[in-house]
Write a protein that holds these residues in place. Structure first.
Motif, PDB file in Angstrom:
ATOM      1  N   THR A  23       0.349  12.619   7.845  1.00  0.00           N
ATOM      2  CA  THR A  23      -0.453  12.261   9.016  1.00  0.00           C
ATOM      3  C   THR A  23      -0.048  13.116  10.208  1.00  0.00           C
ATOM      4  OG1 THR A  23      -0.687   9.985   8.222  1.00  0.00           O
ATOM      5  CG2 THR A  23      -1.115  10.370  10.553  1.00  0.00           C
ATOM      6  N   PHE A  24       1.256  13.343  10.359  1.00  0.00           N
ATOM      7  CA  PHE A  24       1.745  14.158  11.473  1.00  0.00           C
ATOM      8  C   PHE A  24       1.188  15.573  11.396  1.00  0.00           C
ATOM      9  CE2 PHE A  24       5.044  17.150  13.049  1.00  0.00           C
ATOM     10  CZ  PHE A  24       4.896  16.882  14.408  1.00  0.00           C
ATOM     11  N   ILE A  25       1.207  16.165  10.198  1.00  0.00           N
ATOM     12  CA  ILE A  25       0.702  17.533  10.031  1.00  0.00           C
ATOM     13  C   ILE A  25      -0.768  17.610  10.413  1.00  0.00           C
ATOM     14  CG2 ILE A  25       0.176  19.335   8.339  1.00  0.00           C
ATOM     15  CD1 ILE A  25       2.728  18.497   6.858  1.00  0.00           C
ATOM     16  N   PHE A  26      -1.543  16.588  10.022  1.00  0.00           N
ATOM     17  CA  PHE A  26      -2.967  16.604  10.355  1.00  0.00           C
ATOM     18  C   PHE A  26      -3.175  16.439  11.860  1.00  0.00           C
ATOM     19  CE2 PHE A  26      -7.462  15.830  10.042  1.00  0.00           C
ATOM     20  CZ  PHE A  26      -7.829  16.522   8.903  1.00  0.00           C
ATOM     21  N   VAL A  27      -2.321  15.642  12.505  1.00  0.00           N
ATOM     22  CA  VAL A  27      -2.386  15.507  13.963  1.00  0.00           C
ATOM     23  C   VAL A  27      -2.105  16.861  14.611  1.00  0.00           C
ATOM     24  CG1 VAL A  27      -1.273  14.484  15.996  1.00  0.00           C
ATOM     25  CG2 VAL A  27      -1.823  13.049  14.029  1.00  0.00           C
ATOM     26  N   VAL A  28      -1.128  17.596  14.085  1.00  0.00           N
ATOM     27  CA  VAL A  28      -0.818  18.930  14.599  1.00  0.00           C
ATOM     28  C   VAL A  28      -2.043  19.838  14.512  1.00  0.00           C
ATOM     29  CG1 VAL A  28       0.517  21.039  14.165  1.00  0.00           C
ATOM     30  CG2 VAL A  28       1.659  18.825  14.114  1.00  0.00           C
ATOM     31  N   VAL A  29      -2.745  19.790  13.384  1.00  0.00           N
ATOM     32  CA  VAL A  29      -3.940  20.620  13.198  1.00  0.00           C
ATOM     33  C   VAL A  29      -5.005  20.261  14.234  1.00  0.00           C
ATOM     34  CG1 VAL A  29      -5.850  21.165  11.642  1.00  0.00           C
ATOM     35  CG2 VAL A  29      -3.521  21.009  10.747  1.00  0.00           C
TER      36      VAL A  29
ATOM     37  N   LEU B 125      -4.302   9.503   7.303  1.00  0.00           N
ATOM     38  CA  LEU B 125      -4.185   8.420   6.326  1.00  0.00           C
ATOM     39  C   LEU B 125      -5.107   8.656   5.136  1.00  0.00           C
ATOM     40  CD1 LEU B 125      -3.985   5.433   8.826  1.00  0.00           C
ATOM     41  CD2 LEU B 125      -2.194   6.096   7.214  1.00  0.00           C
ATOM     42  N   LEU B 126      -6.300   9.159   5.408  1.00  0.00           N
ATOM     43  CA  LEU B 126      -7.229   9.477   4.320  1.00  0.00           C
ATOM     44  C   LEU B 126      -6.670  10.601   3.449  1.00  0.00           C
ATOM     45  CD1 LEU B 126     -10.654   9.316   6.208  1.00  0.00           C
ATOM     46  CD2 LEU B 126      -9.748   7.660   4.558  1.00  0.00           C
ATOM     47  N   LEU B 127      -5.992  11.558   4.099  1.00  0.00           N
ATOM     48  CA  LEU B 127      -5.393  12.659   3.351  1.00  0.00           C
ATOM     49  C   LEU B 127      -4.261  12.158   2.455  1.00  0.00           C
ATOM     50  CD1 LEU B 127      -5.581  15.710   2.976  1.00  0.00           C
ATOM     51  CD2 LEU B 127      -3.892  15.969   4.809  1.00  0.00           C
ATOM     52  N   GLN B 128      -3.611  11.070   2.866  1.00  0.00           N
ATOM     53  CA  GLN B 128      -2.539  10.491   2.052  1.00  0.00           C
ATOM     54  C   GLN B 128      -3.061   9.946   0.721  1.00  0.00           C
ATOM     55  OE1 GLN B 128       0.368   7.806   3.891  1.00  0.00           O
ATOM     56  NE2 GLN B 128      -0.158   8.690   5.882  1.00  0.00           N
ATOM     57  N   LYS B 129      -4.358   9.726   0.636  1.00  0.00           N
ATOM     58  CA  LYS B 129      -4.925   9.298  -0.647  1.00  0.00           C
ATOM     59  C   LYS B 129      -4.742  10.396  -1.704  1.00  0.00           C
ATOM     60  CE  LYS B 129      -8.333   5.969   1.071  1.00  0.00           C
ATOM     61  NZ  LYS B 129      -7.885   4.830   0.243  1.00  0.00           N
TER      62      LYS B 129
ATOM     63  N   THR C 102       0.836  -1.199   0.000  1.00  0.00           N
ATOM     64  CA  THR C 102       0.000   0.000   0.000  1.00  0.00           C
ATOM     65  C   THR C 102       0.873   1.252   0.000  1.00  0.00           C
ATOM     66  OG1 THR C 102      -1.696   1.244   1.215  1.00  0.00           O
ATOM     67  CG2 THR C 102      -0.144  -0.026   2.529  1.00  0.00           C
ATOM     68  N   ARG C 103       0.320   2.338  -0.489  1.00  0.00           N
ATOM     69  CA  ARG C 103       1.071   3.593  -0.522  1.00  0.00           C
ATOM     70  C   ARG C 103       0.797   4.454   0.716  1.00  0.00           C
ATOM     71  NH1 ARG C 103      -3.416   5.053  -4.048  1.00  0.00           N
ATOM     72  NH2 ARG C 103      -4.197   7.151  -3.504  1.00  0.00           N
ATOM     73  N   LEU C 104      -0.104   4.013   1.601  1.00  0.00           N
ATOM     74  CA  LEU C 104      -0.434   4.765   2.810  1.00  0.00           C
ATOM     75  C   LEU C 104       0.373   4.226   3.986  1.00  0.00           C
ATOM     76  CD1 LEU C 104      -4.339   4.822   2.472  1.00  0.00           C
ATOM     77  CD2 LEU C 104      -2.649   6.288   1.351  1.00  0.00           C
ATOM     78  N   HIS C 105       1.038   5.122   4.721  1.00  0.00           N
ATOM     79  CA  HIS C 105       1.889   4.684   5.827  1.00  0.00           C
ATOM     80  C   HIS C 105       1.578   5.510   7.080  1.00  0.00           C
ATOM     81  CE1 HIS C 105       5.362   3.343   8.097  1.00  0.00           C
ATOM     82  NE2 HIS C 105       5.655   2.500   7.125  1.00  0.00           N
ATOM     83  N   PRO C 106       1.430   4.840   8.249  1.00  0.00           N
ATOM     84  CA  PRO C 106       1.049   5.558   9.474  1.00  0.00           C
ATOM     85  C   PRO C 106       2.116   6.516   9.987  1.00  0.00           C
ATOM     86  CG  PRO C 106       1.570   3.260   9.961  1.00  0.00           C
ATOM     87  CD  PRO C 106       1.514   3.378   8.466  1.00  0.00           C
ATOM     88  N   ARG C 107       3.382   6.360   9.573  1.00  0.00           N
ATOM     89  CA  ARG C 107       4.445   7.255  10.051  1.00  0.00           C
ATOM     90  C   ARG C 107       4.722   8.397   9.072  1.00  0.00           C
ATOM     91  NH1 ARG C 107       9.193   5.523  10.142  1.00  0.00           N
ATOM     92  NH2 ARG C 107       9.088   3.388   9.361  1.00  0.00           N
ATOM     93  N   CYS C 108       3.815   8.640   8.156  1.00  0.00           N
ATOM     94  CA  CYS C 108       4.019   9.674   7.134  1.00  0.00           C
ATOM     95  C   CYS C 108       3.893  11.078   7.733  1.00  0.00           C
ATOM     96  CB  CYS C 108       2.994   9.491   6.023  1.00  0.00           C
ATOM     97  SG  CYS C 108       3.027  10.797   4.781  1.00  0.00           S
ATOM     98  N   GLY C 109       4.665  12.012   7.187  1.00  0.00           N
ATOM     99  CA  GLY C 109       4.597  13.396   7.639  1.00  0.00           C
ATOM    100  C   GLY C 109       3.243  14.037   7.399  1.00  0.00           C
TER     101      GLY C 109
END
Length: 325
Positions: A220-226, A282-286, A211-218
């Motif tokens: 995902t981090f940015i969205f967590v910050v928001v 992860l959804l944003l990574q789509k 898969t191209r979606l990864h839980p350690r992606c930046g």
């Protein structure tokens, strides 16, 4: 959503990376490698020693503190790698007058000046667009913000505006043909890391199936910050425009620190509640990752192999030194 995202990998890894212009950068424990495909099809790989500042200075590696430090360092390293990758790409646009002035003024130090200027510009734009603008817009909405409930509602509205601006920005960026290729390289980076974490041989065939979606992606981090910013700001009440801005700027390091710790916990936790926090990112990574072609996978594989080979050599050298002692 692909079940592979939630499966525990066979190998625990700290490998990270970033998509570049026609390339991929990979980072290991002590090495950073960037591989770029030139216009003639040739692959160019650059290898550098790289140890995060949070690993070199103990106080900067403390919880909460390390989050803000890591975010700034990632921006500096990422923009530097992006600029270096651009040197191998042939652009139709001529060099800007600003770039020429910097080069004439600072000579050999021009790239360093441009890199840190880019980081500063990115920070100012990010803070202005995603932090201060939503607050100013929310302040214009006419309702009583003096009460606790009114202040809380104003902060929630501000948070909603922030998310809306962020999603609109990502969507607009994704419409660029050049950025779509960067997003494809982003997908290649994730797929390659998955193959490594599952202890598979790094071949195009093995990497392609992941898969191209990864839980350690930046992303995902940015969205967590928001999301964390919305919760923390909601506890600060609502004040004048100036005080609101001061509070938000002052709390940025705290937000980054808390988000970083939560992000790391989500990446290694099996808790459904903790994983739920990762879902929006992860959804944003789509959008921010796209399916790469085989040539892009080859670039990502070359970059990761360069890191692994460099660090394997380091390990062998260190073992020899220990044996000699």
């Amino acid at each position: 959503m692909d079940k592979e995202i939630w499966l525990r990998p066979k190998r625990v890894s700290n490998i990270g990376g970033e998509a570049l212009l026609e390339g991929v950068m990979m980072r290991g424990k002590s090495t950073m490698a960037s591989t770029v495909r030139k216009g003639n099809g040739e692959l160019v790989t650059t290898i550098k020693p790289y140890v995060p500042i949070t690993k070199r200075h103990r106080i900067l590696g403390l919880p909460i503190i390390r989050g803000a430090i890591s975010m700034i360092e990632s921006m500096v390293v990422g923009i530097g790698a992006l600029m270096e990758s651009a040197e191998y790409i042939e652009f139709e646009e001529a060099e800007s007058k600003f770039d020429k002035w910097i080069e004439k003024k600072f000579g050999d130090k021009s790239m360093t000046i441009i890199k840190f200027t880019s980081v500063l510009f990115a920070l100012v734009m990010g803070i202005g667009l995603f932090m201060l603008l939503p607050n100013l817009v929310a302040d214009l909405i006419p309702f009583d913000k003096e009460t606790a409930s009114g202040a809380f509602l104003a902060n929630m509205i501000e948070g909603g505006i922030r998310i809306g601006i962020f999603l609109l920005y990502v969507w607009l960026v994704s419409k660029s043909r050049d950025m779509r290729r960067v997003f494809q390289y982003h997908g290649a980076e994730h797929k390659t890391i998955y193959a490594y974490e599952n202890m598979e041989e790094l071949t195009v065939e093995n990497v392609r199936k992941h898969t191209r979606l990864h839980p350690r992606c930046g992303t995902t981090f940015i969205f967590v910050v928001v999301l964390i910013s919305i919760l923390i700001f909601a506890l600060t009440g609502w004040h004048s425009k100036l005080i609101n801005m001061v509070i938000r700027l002052a709390l940025l390091p705290v937000i980054a620190g808390v988000s970083y710790e939560l992000f790391k916990l989500a990446a290694r936790s099996n808790s459904k509640l903790v994983k739920l926090i990762s879902v929006p990112g992860l959804l944003l990574q789509k959008i921010t990752t796209q399916e790469p072609d085989d040539s892009m996978l080859e670039v990502a594989i070359a970059s990761l192999k360069a890191v692994l080979e460099a660090e394997e050599g380091e390990g062998t050298e260190n073992d020899s030194l220990k044996a000699a002692q």
